[in-house]
Design an enzyme around this catalytic site. Structure first.
Site, PDB file in Angstrom:
ATOM      1  CG  HIS A  90      -2.138  -0.815   1.112  1.00 11.70           C
ATOM      2  ND1 HIS A  90      -3.055  -0.646   0.102  1.00 11.70           N
ATOM      3  CD2 HIS A  90      -2.617  -1.823   1.890  1.00 11.70           C
ATOM      4  CE1 HIS A  90      -4.049  -1.519   0.256  1.00 11.70           C
ATOM      5  NE2 HIS A  90      -3.799  -2.255   1.337  1.00 11.70           N
ATOM      6  CB  CYS A 142      -1.961   3.756  -4.342  1.00 14.10           C
ATOM      7  SG  CYS A 142      -3.077   2.447  -4.865  1.00 14.10           S
TER       8      CYS A 142
END
Length: 312
Positions: A90, A142
């Protein structure tokens, strides 16, 4: 390749098992990369450190452990060495602390313990490199565009919007979710994320929060900069994680998989720019919205990805 030159790598895969943020392909991504590094790029397995949050893992990919591995790698580096960091997990964006940047956001990765590693930390690592060593970061997360603070953009955001035709999980934990998690650890009532990180992690917290207003040479862009960032997407985009059912086989990160496909289909040496351009085409053909980007000096844009040794 000169026998005296080292090839060092730190590979980090975070699946966040048994949490609401669980991913499926990140560990597979870096395990696959380890095989590619050894088989194609001449890395010695003993010079590759693998950190994952797989069950039974002895060294978890916490913020402190990841930074310790990266610091050790940079500390060993000498002129001519090739350093590589592959992160799959993440990412998030945090409000900028820079004066005059009220609406700007900065990039960070989210280790297994939420002790954020920020663009400033990566800038400091790159600035510590000895002259003649290169440090390539491949971040399948991301908001990974711009993950090395102040690095020059070579292939940047695209205005072309791909048509989404696949179902996937995004590799982002929104700022508010990170803040909520850290607030539960510290029980402090503040929206300042730095306060929580410093309270809970102390000296292991990111430089961004320990030295918030520092504009010293330590964190400035080095004139002989050898940082190379291949980001899975641009700063305002998300990167995709495919589970085994959606992916039709093993779970994987879309960008990591695209890079593997590019390398498998092209046995010769490829420039950093070529790898990113070709990975973009793979993702577009597969129906993903994300646009990989490249940040590095002009010379390193055309340099060979991981300085691939010549075939004997």
């Amino acid at each position: 390749m000169d026998k005296g030159k080292k090839r060092l790598a730190v590979l980090v895969g975070c699946n966040y098992p048994n949490t609401q943020h669980e991913l499926h392909g990140c560990i597979n991504d870096v395990v696959a990369m380890r095989g590619v590094l050894v088989g194609r790029f001449g890395f010695d397995p003993s010079q590759i450190e693998l950190l994952t949050d797989a069950p039974g893992s002895l060294v978890l990919p916490t913020g402190a452990n990841i930074k310790a591995a990266l610091n050790e790698m940079v500390n060993q580096a000498e002129a001519g060495d090739v350093l590589f960091f592959h992160y799959s997990g993440h990412g998030t964006r945090i409000p900028s602390l820079k004066p005059g940047h009220h609406f700007r956001q900065d990039e960070a990765i989210v280790p297994s313990d939420f002790n954020l590693i920020t663009d400033v930390d990566f800038r400091q690592l790159v600035n510590r490199l000895p002259k003649g060593a290169t440090f390539t970061i491949l971040s399948d997360s991301c908001h990974s565009g711009g993950l090395i603070d102040k690095e020059k953009e070579q292939i940047g955001p695209s205005i072309i919007k791909n048509t989404t035709s696949v179902s996937y999980r995004v590799k982002t934990i929104p700022f508010q979710s990170v803040l909520q998690h850290l607030s539960s650890l510290t029980s402090i009532n503040t929206s300042d994320i730095g306060t929580h990180l410093l309270e809970f992690f102390g000296a292991d917290a990111s430089l961004k929060f320990r030295l918030p207003q520092l504009e010293s040479d330590l964190l400035e862009l080095s004139k002989t900069d050898e940082g190379i960032l291949l980001s899975g997407c641009q700063a305002d985009e998300t990167s995709a994680d495919m589970n085994a059912i959606e992916g039709g086989g093993k779970a994987y990160g879309a960008f990591s998989n695209a890079v593997h496909m590019v390398l498998n289909e092209n046995s010769g040496a490829l420039s950093n720019k070529k790898v990113v351009v070709m990975a973009r085409k793979v993702l577009e053909a597969q129906g993903f919205e994300q646009h990989p980007c490249l940040y590095c000096s002009d010379g390193n844009a055309d340099a060979t990805f991981l300085l691939q040794p010549e075939a004997k």
